[in-house]
Design a protein around this motif. Structure first.
Motif, short mmCIF file in Angstrom:
data_model
loop_
_atom_site.label_atom_id
_atom_site.label_comp_id
_atom_site.label_asym_id
_atom_site.label_seq_id
_atom_site.Cartn_x
_atom_site.Cartn_y
_atom_site.Cartn_z
N TYR A 260 0.84 -1.19 0.00
CA TYR A 260 0.00 0.00 0.00
C TYR A 260 0.88 1.25 0.00
CZ TYR A 260 -4.25 -2.66 0.65
OH TYR A 260 -5.31 -3.51 0.46
N TYR A 261 0.54 2.17 -0.89
CA TYR A 261 1.32 3.39 -1.07
C TYR A 261 0.46 4.61 -0.80
CZ TYR A 261 4.58 0.35 -3.58
OH TYR A 261 5.45 -0.65 -3.93
N CYS A 262 1.03 5.55 -0.09
CA CYS A 262 0.44 6.87 0.10
C CYS A 262 0.94 7.76 -1.04
CB CYS A 262 0.90 7.41 1.45
SG CYS A 262 0.48 9.11 1.81
N ALA A 263 0.09 8.65 -1.52
CA ALA A 263 0.48 9.52 -2.63
C ALA A 263 -0.11 10.91 -2.46
CB ALA A 263 0.03 8.92 -3.96
N ALA A 264 0.53 11.87 -3.08
CA ALA A 264 0.07 13.26 -3.03
C ALA A 264 0.06 13.85 -4.43
CB ALA A 264 0.97 14.09 -2.12
N ALA A 265 -0.86 14.77 -4.64
CA ALA A 265 -0.98 15.46 -5.92
C ALA A 265 -1.18 16.95 -5.67
CB ALA A 265 -2.16 14.91 -6.72
N ASP A 266 -0.62 17.76 -6.55
CA ASP A 266 -0.83 19.20 -6.45
C ASP A 266 -2.28 19.53 -6.71
OD1 ASP A 266 2.35 19.78 -8.03
OD2 ASP A 266 1.83 19.90 -5.89
N ILE A 267 -2.73 20.62 -6.12
CA ILE A 267 -4.08 21.16 -6.36
C ILE A 267 -3.94 22.32 -7.33
CG2 ILE A 267 -6.09 22.26 -5.34
CD1 ILE A 267 -5.37 20.83 -2.71
N THR A 268 -4.65 22.27 -8.43
CA THR A 268 -4.56 23.33 -9.44
C THR A 268 -5.95 23.83 -9.79
OG1 THR A 268 -4.61 21.71 -11.23
CG2 THR A 268 -2.45 22.39 -10.42
N TRP A 269 -5.97 25.04 -10.42
CA TRP A 269 -7.25 25.63 -10.80
C TRP A 269 -7.53 25.31 -12.27
CZ3 TRP A 269 -11.30 27.74 -8.38
CH2 TRP A 269 -12.25 28.40 -9.16
N ARG A 270 -8.58 24.55 -12.50
CA ARG A 270 -9.01 24.24 -13.87
C ARG A 270 -10.53 24.26 -13.85
NH1 ARG A 270 -7.31 18.68 -14.50
NH2 ARG A 270 -6.62 18.71 -12.35
N ALA A 271 -11.08 25.48 -14.00
CA ALA A 271 -12.54 25.64 -13.88
C ALA A 271 -13.00 25.08 -12.53
CB ALA A 271 -13.25 24.94 -15.02
N GLY A 272 -12.22 25.37 -11.51
CA GLY A 272 -12.48 24.85 -10.17
C GLY A 272 -11.20 24.21 -9.65
N LYS B 2 -8.89 21.41 -8.70
CA LYS B 2 -8.82 20.01 -9.11
C LYS B 2 -7.50 19.40 -8.64
CE LYS B 2 -12.49 20.61 -11.79
NZ LYS B 2 -13.81 20.01 -11.50
N CYS B 3 -7.50 18.09 -8.51
CA CYS B 3 -6.28 17.37 -8.20
C CYS B 3 -5.52 17.10 -9.50
CB CYS B 3 -6.59 16.03 -7.53
SG CYS B 3 -7.49 16.15 -5.98
N SER B 4 -4.24 17.37 -9.47
CA SER B 4 -3.38 17.00 -10.60
C SER B 4 -3.02 15.52 -10.48
CB SER B 4 -2.13 17.87 -10.61
OG SER B 4 -2.45 19.21 -10.80
N GLU B 5 -2.09 15.09 -11.31
CA GLU B 5 -1.65 13.70 -11.26
C GLU B 5 -0.95 13.40 -9.93
OE1 GLU B 5 1.20 12.87 -14.25
OE2 GLU B 5 1.48 10.77 -13.68
N TYR B 6 -1.23 12.23 -9.39
CA TYR B 6 -0.54 11.80 -8.17
C TYR B 6 0.89 11.41 -8.56
CZ TYR B 6 -4.77 11.97 -5.43
OH TYR B 6 -5.89 12.41 -4.77
N ASN B 7 1.86 12.21 -8.15
CA ASN B 7 3.24 11.98 -8.56
C ASN B 7 4.23 12.05 -7.40
OD1 ASN B 7 3.14 14.68 -8.06
ND2 ASN B 7 3.73 15.33 -10.10
N ILE B 8 3.74 12.09 -6.19
CA ILE B 8 4.60 12.04 -5.00
C ILE B 8 4.20 10.80 -4.23
CG2 ILE B 8 5.31 13.22 -2.90
CD1 ILE B 8 4.31 15.84 -4.26
N TRP B 9 5.17 9.92 -4.01
CA TRP B 9 4.87 8.59 -3.46
C TRP B 9 5.72 8.28 -2.24
CZ3 TRP B 9 0.90 6.02 -5.73
CH2 TRP B 9 0.50 6.47 -6.99
N GLY B 10 5.13 7.51 -1.33
CA GLY B 10 5.89 6.95 -0.23
C GLY B 10 6.54 5.65 -0.66
N GLN B 11 7.21 5.00 0.29
CA GLN B 11 7.94 3.78 -0.03
C GLN B 11 7.06 2.54 0.07
OE1 GLN B 11 7.85 5.03 2.95
NE2 GLN B 11 7.54 3.25 4.27
N GLY B 12 5.89 2.68 0.67
CA GLY B 12 4.95 1.58 0.76
C GLY B 12 5.00 0.83 2.08
N THR B 13 3.89 0.21 2.42
CA THR B 13 3.81 -0.66 3.60
C THR B 13 3.02 -1.90 3.20
OG1 THR B 13 3.23 -0.75 5.96
CG2 THR B 13 1.74 0.48 4.54
#
Length: 130
Positions: A99-111, A113-124
């Motif tokens: 199981y991996y935790c991930a983060a995505a930037d928040i951007t403005w696109r007509a509201g 929105k979450c961008s692509e999840y491109n920040i990852w942990g090492q997993g558990t």
């Protein structure tokens, strides 16, 4: 940039529960979309739970779950602790995965929105036996 470290994995019997944690450092979880993904050997990475609605002054954050975990898993976050959680109940052998935790930037696109999840942990690792 933000770094993510997961913990809480382990081995349980079917029907049991586990709670995963994801500690963020170098950035505030409140400024990211957050999610959980998993991957089993020989399979593609699967989305488990991700931010659906971004919290604003008018809306509360909601999460979107995969059909396979809906009703059994709950994602939550404590931004004061910079921590994301995944409560997993009624676990099934099919939930066995890294199981991996991930983060995505928040951007403005007509509201907002979450961008692509491109920040990852090492997993558990989570292992569920029948």
């Amino acid at each position: 940039g933000v770094q993510l470290v997961e913990s809480g994995g382990g081995s349980v019997q079917a029907g049991g529960s586990l709670k995963l944690s994801c500690q963020a450092s170098g950035g505030a979880t409140s400024t990211y979309c957050m999610g959980w993904f998993r991957q089993s050997p020989g399979k593609e990475r699967e989305r488990v739970a991700i931010t659906d609605t971004i919290a604003t002054s008018n809306t509360e954050e909601t999460a979107e779950y995969s059909d396979s975990v809906k009703g059994r898993f709950t994602m939550s976050r404590d931004d004061a602790k910079n921590t994301l959680y995944l409560q997993m109940n009624n676990l099934e052998p099919e939930d066995t995965a890294m199981y991996y935790c991930a983060a995505a930037d928040i951007t403005w696109r007509a509201g907002w929105k979450c961008s692509e999840y491109n920040i990852w942990g090492q997993g558990t690792q989570v292992t569920v036996s029948s």
